[in-house]
Scaffold this active site. Structure first.
Site, short mmCIF file in Angstrom:
data_model
loop_
_atom_site.label_atom_id
_atom_site.label_comp_id
_atom_site.label_asym_id
_atom_site.label_seq_id
_atom_site.Cartn_x
_atom_site.Cartn_y
_atom_site.Cartn_z
N TYR A 101 33.68 -13.15 7.83
CA TYR A 101 33.23 -11.76 7.88
C TYR A 101 33.36 -11.16 6.49
CZ TYR A 101 33.34 -6.71 8.38
OH TYR A 101 33.10 -5.38 8.21
N GLU A 189 27.57 -4.87 6.23
CA GLU A 189 28.41 -6.03 6.54
C GLU A 189 27.57 -7.23 6.97
OE1 GLU A 189 29.54 -5.35 11.25
OE2 GLU A 189 30.94 -4.61 9.73
#
Length: 381
Positions: A101, A189
């Site tokens: 991530y 993101e």
């Protein structure tokens, strides 16, 4: 303003971030044509502004044409968490061995953007933050000086990313920060960044949210907004100029001033209720504004009861009372019980104006909140 995955990935690709080959499709035939061009395996991904698409059945991996047709028919037109799926992103499958991530958002507590990296990619990052916060490495960036290259490398290494791909991941993170700044993003993101067996680094997902107050500086992004994906409450809030935050409870809350509304939310929770929304009508609200606020909460299916908390300063209690009367008099039957607490400027005059056949009146905020919580409980019993 939220961008769709396909829109964000287009921006990422233009900036040099590696993304899988993909095509947007709005019909089953278009999806099949796309899969024929891309090859198998291929992901069929619903394009809606919600998280958890995979768990909700909005992402499927097709290994042949028969599966591609089945999944496209299944996903196109489906209701996904209240949104109808009008398009899918058909994307080349990635043979990965690891998931990460990476993201950039604003840390309002620090007043600075923050870089975040975790080796626990591919899952809800909020769950990771709650259950294992040490699994997320963070690095704050001073907006006056921007991101220094060493900061991206530092947070990647602190997250425990494998050394042979760390620089590639740091490069993606640096590019994300540049896009965050250039596009007035509020959040950006990739979850997951996939690491292939050949140690290539690929952005397999893309999230990019834009600060709506900055859209006047981003005309190209503003054109990407899709009103069809707003629910009725979001659309109505936009028309009225409200910042309406929908929560998971059933006690509707209206107040004048963010602090006053937050206090009311806390008290609802304290007295055993559950807030349904955050709605600040602002200072100096006239009768029309109050009418619009009541229309908002009455339109929220989650709301079973309403508490109206007004402290008069610029906002006059008699104007608020007039607005409440005007709003409620439009109904043959009041859809939800309303409890009103008025204090401050012209509060006494407002109390005399209020039609107590339409509302319940309490002198203190505590009493008003407790009455609203009780009203909501009676509805659910």
């Amino acid at each position: 303003m939220k961008l769709h995955e396909y829109q964000a990935k287009s921006i990422f690709a233009d900036a040099g971030i590696p993304v899988p080959d993909s095509r947007l499709a709005t019909s089953v035939d278009e999806a099949l044509d796309a899969v024929d061009e891309i090859g198998y395996p291929a992901a069929i991904k619903a394009q809606v502004h919600v998280g958890g698409r995979g768990k909700a059945g909005g992402i499927k991996i097709a290994t042949d044409r028969e599966e591609a047709e089945e999944y496209a028919e299944e996903i196109l037109g489906m209701d996904l968490k209240g949104y109808t799926v009008d398009s899918v992103l058909v994307e080349a499958g990635v043979d990965f061995v690891d998931e990460l991530y990476v993201g950039v958002t604003m840390d309002r507590g620090e007043g600075k953007p923050v870089l975040m990296v975790s080796t626990e990619g591919g899952v809800n990052i909020e769950e990771v933050a709650e259950e294992n916060p040490d699994a997320i490495a963070r690095e704050h960036v001073d907006p006056a000086f921007g991101l220094h290259p060493y900061q991206a490398r530092k947070v990647v290494y602190e997250a425990g990313v494998d050394a042979d791909v760390a620089l590639d991941v740091a490069s993606i993170l640096s590019t994300l920060y540049d896009l965050y700044e250039e596009n007035d993003a509020s959040e950006i993101e990739v979850n997951p960044v996939m690491i292939t067996g050949d140690r290539d680094v690929v952005a397999a997902d893309a999230v990019m949210n834009i600060d709506e107050d900055a859209l006047f500086r981003q005309p190209e992004l503003a054109e990407m907004a899709e009103a069809s994906y707003e629910d009725d409450l979001e659309r109505k809030a936009g028309e009225y100029g409200f910042d309406y935050v929908r929560l998971s409870g059933n006690v509707g809350i209206i107040g004048n001033g963010a602090g006053l509304v937050m206090t009311t939310l806390d008290l609802v929770d304290y007295y055993g209720g559950s807030p349904a929304n955050f709605l600040d009508i602002g200072g100096g609200a006239k009768a029309e504004r109050v009418t619009q606020a009541l229309d908002m909460v009455f339109s929220d299916d989650n709301v079973d009861a309403v508490v109206f908390n007004i402290f008069g300063g610029i906002t006059r209690g008699d104007e608020v009372a007039k607005g409440i009367n005007e709003a409620l008099e439009q109904f043959d039957e009041i859809p939800k019980k309303v409890v009103v607490r008025l204090a401050g400027t012209n509060a006494e005059e407002g109390m005399e104006i209020l039609n107590t056949d339409l509302v319940e009146v309490e002198k203190t905020l505590e009493d008003a909140v407790q009455r609203a919580v009780q009203n909501a409980e009676e509805v659910t019993q």
